[in-house]
Design a protein around this motif. Structure first.
Motif, short mmCIF file in Angstrom:
data_model
loop_
_atom_site.label_atom_id
_atom_site.label_comp_id
_atom_site.label_asym_id
_atom_site.label_seq_id
_atom_site.Cartn_x
_atom_site.Cartn_y
_atom_site.Cartn_z
N GLU A 184 0.81 -1.19 0.00
CA GLU A 184 0.00 0.00 0.00
C GLU A 184 0.86 1.26 0.00
OE1 GLU A 184 -3.09 0.88 2.91
OE2 GLU A 184 -3.72 -1.17 2.55
N LEU A 185 1.87 1.21 0.77
CA LEU A 185 2.76 2.36 0.85
C LEU A 185 3.40 2.59 -0.50
CD1 LEU A 185 3.80 4.44 2.85
CD2 LEU A 185 5.65 2.88 3.40
N ALA A 209 2.10 1.80 -3.36
CA ALA A 209 1.05 2.29 -4.24
C ALA A 209 0.81 3.77 -3.97
CB ALA A 209 -0.23 1.49 -4.04
N LEU A 210 0.85 4.13 -2.67
CA LEU A 210 0.67 5.53 -2.32
C LEU A 210 1.84 6.36 -2.84
CD1 LEU A 210 -0.68 5.67 1.33
CD2 LEU A 210 -1.61 6.82 -0.64
N GLN A 211 3.06 5.80 -2.69
CA GLN A 211 4.24 6.50 -3.17
C GLN A 211 4.14 6.66 -4.68
OE1 GLN A 211 6.50 7.81 -1.06
NE2 GLN A 211 7.49 8.78 -2.83
#
Length: 128
Positions: free
Chosen positions: A1-2, A4-6
């Motif tokens: 997720e991180l 993807a967020l990045q």
């Protein structure tokens, strides 16, 4: 997720940079268009001024023509008056010549009568 967020954050930053570049391009294009509009406004103002000065020149030319037409009319009227005066002068001159001729005839008659009277007087004196 991180990750993807990045990834989304990087994508957003790239899109923001693209938008910033696009906004800068749009500002540049807008400035160019404003310059073109200003140039066109200047040209229009110059054309309008030329047109107005052309109208002023046309109006002045029309006024000059009217003045010249009035002057010509006045000159023609003066010329007519001069011609009338010349005709009157010619008539008076003819009358003067006729009168002078008549007076010369009367003077010759008087001279002739005076000479006859003088001759008669001389004969009368001789007879005395």
């Amino acid at each position: 997720e991180l990750a993807a967020l990045q990834l989304a954050k990087n994508d957003l930053a790239a899109k923001e940079e693209q938008l910033t570049d696009l906004v800068e391009e749009m500002k540049t294009m807008l400035e160019k268009k404003e310059e073109q509009v200003a140039e066109l406004a200047d040209k229009y103002a110059a054309l309008l001024q030329t047109h107005e000065s052309g109208d002023e020149m046309k109006q002045k030319a029309e006024e000059d023509l009217r003045m010249k037409a009035d002057q010509i009319r006045q000159l023609l009227e003066a010329q007519d008056e001069i011609l009338q005066k010349e005709e009157q002068f010619a008539e008076l001159n003819d009358k003067y010549k006729q009168l002078l001729s008549k007076k010369e005839g009367q003077i010759k008659e008087l001279k002739s009568k005076c000479e006859e009277l003088l001759s008669a007087l001389e004969k009368e004196e001789e007879g005395r």
